[in-house]
Design an enzyme around this catalytic site. Structure first.
Site, PDB file in Angstrom:
ATOM      1  N   ASP A  17      21.494  98.185  18.887  1.00 26.19           N
ATOM      2  CA  ASP A  17      22.638  99.038  19.232  1.00 26.19           C
ATOM      3  C   ASP A  17      22.610 100.296  18.367  1.00 26.19           C
ATOM      4  OD1 ASP A  17      23.980  96.839  20.849  1.00 26.19           O
ATOM      5  OD2 ASP A  17      23.961  95.915  18.873  1.00 26.19           O
ATOM      6  N   GLN A 265      12.535 104.129  11.033  1.00 29.12           N
ATOM      7  CA  GLN A 265      12.295 104.101  12.477  1.00 29.12           C
ATOM      8  C   GLN A 265      11.035 104.880  12.899  1.00 29.12           C
ATOM      9  OE1 GLN A 265      15.401 105.661  15.005  1.00 29.12           O
ATOM     10  NE2 GLN A 265      15.793 103.659  15.877  1.00 29.12           N
ATOM     11  N   GLY A 282      14.268  92.852  22.156  1.00 32.60           N
ATOM     12  CA  GLY A 282      15.510  93.604  22.379  1.00 32.60           C
ATOM     13  C   GLY A 282      15.357  94.719  23.380  1.00 32.60           C
ATOM     14  N   GLU A 283      15.726  95.919  22.949  1.00 30.04           N
ATOM     15  CA  GLU A 283      15.697  97.048  23.879  1.00 30.04           C
ATOM     16  C   GLU A 283      14.908  98.241  23.314  1.00 30.04           C
ATOM     17  OE1 GLU A 283      19.335  97.815  26.010  1.00 30.04           O
ATOM     18  OE2 GLU A 283      18.948  99.971  26.032  1.00 30.04           O
ATOM     19  N   ASP A 284      15.229  98.635  22.086  1.00 33.08           N
ATOM     20  CA  ASP A 284      14.625  99.874  21.601  1.00 33.08           C
ATOM     21  C   ASP A 284      13.148  99.706  21.249  1.00 33.08           C
ATOM     22  OD1 ASP A 284      14.992 102.667  20.993  1.00 33.08           O
ATOM     23  OD2 ASP A 284      14.703 102.125  18.900  1.00 33.08           O
TER      24      ASP A 284
END
Ligand code: TRH
Length: 390
Positions: A17, A265, A282-284
């Site tokens: 998130d 990151q 997950g997503e990222d």
């Protein structure tokens, strides 16, 4: 005057998130010259991916935008021109009231989770009037096909990936304290959920591999190593319980495993570019692996009633389109096994077929990334959508 954007991020768990909101805030600031304010309710999670973040600051400037700790009452906070509510987090009541009191209410967008399911194109950009107030919210869906908002991709990303040559790669490994690759060695990054992935079985297959394998595991909580179940699996496999720490190098057969620190990151992108195969979740990280254009394996975020299985199949249907049947079958078998859906609960037997397709999967990854690239990027698509409504 710059247009003002507020992004609201409530951290449900882990780093996705906040990782996505942080990335979006940076891109809107640097590529669209917007005045961005990021509201995050969990600064500790932010600091994992952005080590400059100060845990004690209610308000701070990082990388050209404002980061506010979302815990205050919001009375007196002036709403921005565009308001992004990430992943259906609930905006503060006082902030919503202030939006409704404006002569021209902000553009209010709920940025949704990523899914490859068919219904997404039907819901993307749909408006939803507030039940009581004169406010309209729009749903905005990232996605993999035309008719969705696309994926986050900074302008610099693909040029930087393409410029990441052998010299840059060597410098990256040196920063990590990892020796240069041995001839014929396969490098693998491993980021997965602590629960459910059959890691022990895969480690056994890797140790018996025909080529040397070096597996790199970034660990989010270096000081709480033994509280991460994945570390127990590793300790059990290598039989080395006491000496485990970040920096540890473990050896069995053809397999070398390295526990590395959780990376900033931007450095994580480089890890994905520098490895031959990436396990993501997950997503990222799942999206970043697709931009890295290497073979990858997705550990999907587990949901109730196996809802994530539908999501994973929807993605696989798109991603494997155009692959020769045996290659598509090898991908599906390893992905199913990694997510715990193989009938025998084993995964090791699915590894050789996947590894045999490594070169072809790399080529496929390039094509797939090119296809995604043509959708535009999520931040630019959000900007365009909001400009039409201001
Ligand atoms: O951490 P995730 O599992 O995050 C999320 C959350 O669980 C969320 O609730 C859920 O809805 C969502 O997944 C689908 O996985 P993700 O999305 O890949 O986020 C990880 C972030 O951490 C991503 O921004 C990349 C970053 N990262 C680093 O910066 N350094 C690292 O070393 C690693 C391994 C990751």
């Amino acid at each position: 005057m710059k247009q003002r954007w507020d992004i609201f991020c409530s951290v449900v768990d882990n780093f996705g998130d906040v990782g996505i909101c942080w990335r979006l805030a940076r891109q809107l600031t640097h590529e669209h010259e917007l005045a961005v304010r990021l509201w995050v309710d969990d600064l500790a999670s932010l600091a994992r991916i952005a080590p400059d973040a100060d845990l004690a600051s209610a308000q701070q400037w990082l990388q050209g935008f404002e980061v506010c700790h979302w815990r205050q009452s919001f009375v007196g906070v002036e709403p921005a021109d565009v308001v992004i509510e990430a992943f259906a987090c609930e905006l503060p009541g006082a902030y919503i009231a202030a939006m409704a009191a404006l002569p021209q209410p902000p553009v209010w967008i709920n940025l949704e989770y990523l899914s490859a399911e068919n219904w997404v194109t039907g819901c993307h950009r749909l408006p939803s009037p507030h039940p009581r107030l004169p406010l309209l919210k729009h749903f905005f869906f990232p996605g993999f096909v035309p008719g969705t908002g696309g994926l986050l991709r900074e302008q610099w990303l693909l040029p930087a990936r393409n410029a990441f040559d052998d010299v840059a790669q060597l410098a990256f490994w040196q920063r990590l304290g990892v020796p240069a690759r041995r001839a014929g060695e396969l490098r693998i990054s491993l980021f997965c959920y602590d629960c459910c992935a059959p890691l022990g079985d895969l480690l056994t297959a890797w140790a018996a591999s025909t080529v040397p394998l070096c597996v790199l595991l970034p660990l989010p909580f270096p000081l709480r190593l033994r509280q991460q179940p994945i570390v127990d699996v590793i300790a059990d496999f290598f039989g080395d319980v006491n000496s485990l720490s970040v920096g540890a190098v473990l050896q069995s057969g053809q397999l070398t495993a390295r526990l590395i620190p959780f990376l900033e990151q931007g450095e994580y992108d480089k890890l994905l570019w520098a490895c031959d195969i990436n396990f993501v979740r997950g997503e990222d990280s799942f999206v970043r692996a697709q931009w890295a254009a290497r073979p990858f394996i997705w550990h999907i975020y587990p949901q109730a009633d196996n809802a994530h299985r539908v999501k994973l199949n929807a993605f696989l249907d798109l991603y494997t389109t155009g692959m020769p049947p045996d290659m598509a079958a090898a991908v599906r078998a390893l992905w199913y096994g990694w997510n715990g859906w193989n009938d025998d609960g084993q995964i090791g037997n699915t590894w050789p077929a996947f590894a045999a397709h490594q070169a072809a999967l790399t080529q496929h990854g390039e094509k797939w990334a090119g296809q995604l690239n043509r959708l535009g990027d999520l931040a630019s698509n959000l900007v365009q959508f909001s400009q039409n409504r201001i």
